[in-house]
Write a protein that holds these residues in place. Sequence first.
Motif, PDB file in Angstrom:
ATOM      1  N   MET A 146       0.836  -1.171   0.078  1.00  0.00           N
ATOM      2  CA  MET A 146       0.012   0.120  -0.026  1.00  0.00           C
ATOM      3  C   MET A 146       1.072   1.224  -0.109  1.00  0.00           C
ATOM      4  O   MET A 146       1.656   1.222   0.765  1.00  0.00           O
ATOM      5  CB  MET A 146      -0.851   0.104   1.239  1.00  0.00           C
ATOM      6  N   VAL A 148      -0.359   5.881   2.279  1.00  0.00           N
ATOM      7  CA  VAL A 148      -1.690   5.706   3.311  1.00  0.00           C
ATOM      8  C   VAL A 148      -1.730   6.999   3.962  1.00  0.00           C
ATOM      9  O   VAL A 148      -0.724   7.711   4.549  1.00  0.00           O
ATOM     10  CB  VAL A 148      -0.942   4.713   4.186  1.00  0.00           C
ATOM     11  N   PHE A 160      -4.274   7.713   6.641  1.00  0.00           N
ATOM     12  CA  PHE A 160      -4.250   6.871   8.028  1.00  0.00           C
ATOM     13  C   PHE A 160      -4.942   5.603   8.105  1.00  0.00           C
ATOM     14  O   PHE A 160      -5.310   5.133   6.861  1.00  0.00           O
ATOM     15  CB  PHE A 160      -5.204   7.885   8.879  1.00  0.00           C
ATOM     16  N   SER A 161      -4.746   4.818   9.256  1.00  0.00           N
ATOM     17  CA  SER A 161      -5.295   3.548   9.413  1.00  0.00           C
ATOM     18  C   SER A 161      -6.037   3.511  10.701  1.00  0.00           C
ATOM     19  O   SER A 161      -5.793   4.201  11.612  1.00  0.00           O
ATOM     20  CB  SER A 161      -4.223   2.578   9.594  1.00  0.00           C
ATOM     21  N   SER A 162      -7.247   2.360  10.491  1.00  0.00           N
ATOM     22  CA  SER A 162      -7.974   2.430  11.972  1.00  0.00           C
ATOM     23  C   SER A 162      -7.878   0.656  11.928  1.00  0.00           C
ATOM     24  O   SER A 162      -7.708   0.037  10.993  1.00  0.00           O
ATOM     25  CB  SER A 162      -9.383   2.836  11.628  1.00  0.00           C
ATOM     26  N   GLN A 163      -8.042   0.419  13.222  1.00  0.00           N
ATOM     27  CA  GLN A 163      -7.894  -0.972  13.521  1.00  0.00           C
ATOM     28  C   GLN A 163      -9.229  -1.240  14.497  1.00  0.00           C
ATOM     29  O   GLN A 163      -9.557  -0.453  15.407  1.00  0.00           O
ATOM     30  CB  GLN A 163      -6.729  -1.293  14.504  1.00  0.00           C
ATOM     31  N   SER A 195     -12.736  -1.469  18.923  1.00  0.00           N
ATOM     32  CA  SER A 195     -11.692  -0.473  18.104  1.00  0.00           C
ATOM     33  C   SER A 195     -10.407  -0.312  18.870  1.00  0.00           C
ATOM     34  O   SER A 195     -10.451  -0.531  20.187  1.00  0.00           O
ATOM     35  CB  SER A 195     -12.156   0.791  17.849  1.00  0.00           C
ATOM     36  N   ASP A 196      -9.307  -0.076  18.378  1.00  0.00           N
ATOM     37  CA  ASP A 196      -7.978   0.051  19.064  1.00  0.00           C
ATOM     38  C   ASP A 196      -8.072   1.314  20.243  1.00  0.00           C
ATOM     39  O   ASP A 196      -7.385   1.120  20.943  1.00  0.00           O
ATOM     40  CB  ASP A 196      -6.870   0.236  18.251  1.00  0.00           C
TER      41      ASP A 196
END
Length: 139
Positions: free
Chosen positions: A1, A4, A6-9, A22-23
Amino acid sequence: MSNVIFSSQATAKGGRDGHVKSDDGLIDLKLVNPAGKSDEKGSNPEQLFAAGYAACYDGALNHKANEKKKKIESSITAEVSFLKDTADGGFKIGVTLYVEIKGVSQEEAEELAKEAHDFCPYSKATRGNIDVELKPKAV
């Protein structure tokens, strides 16, 4: 990728009758399979997907309206259906997006809805994989 932003978990345990969190802890939900026989209250993957898709699509819709210098008010209801897949005997999902737009004609609402669908990251991710029906309505 690449690139990027942002990322969410989120982590799920126990499948459709489990738990998702969620984290950052903002999402911390019990999951209950609505097709099951339980009277328990809880969310489900389709409900969570509907919330995310509605929010993402509304952002795309407002972005496209701003590009056209249209002042709108919008409301998106994403209906995510859990379906029997006759092709393989398994399951699949389908989505209907109810798009209400104030401040434009019906023709403009239909045009904006299509442009938003072409632009929305959720729509791009699902294109060719699930059926998505747009129901735009000028209000």
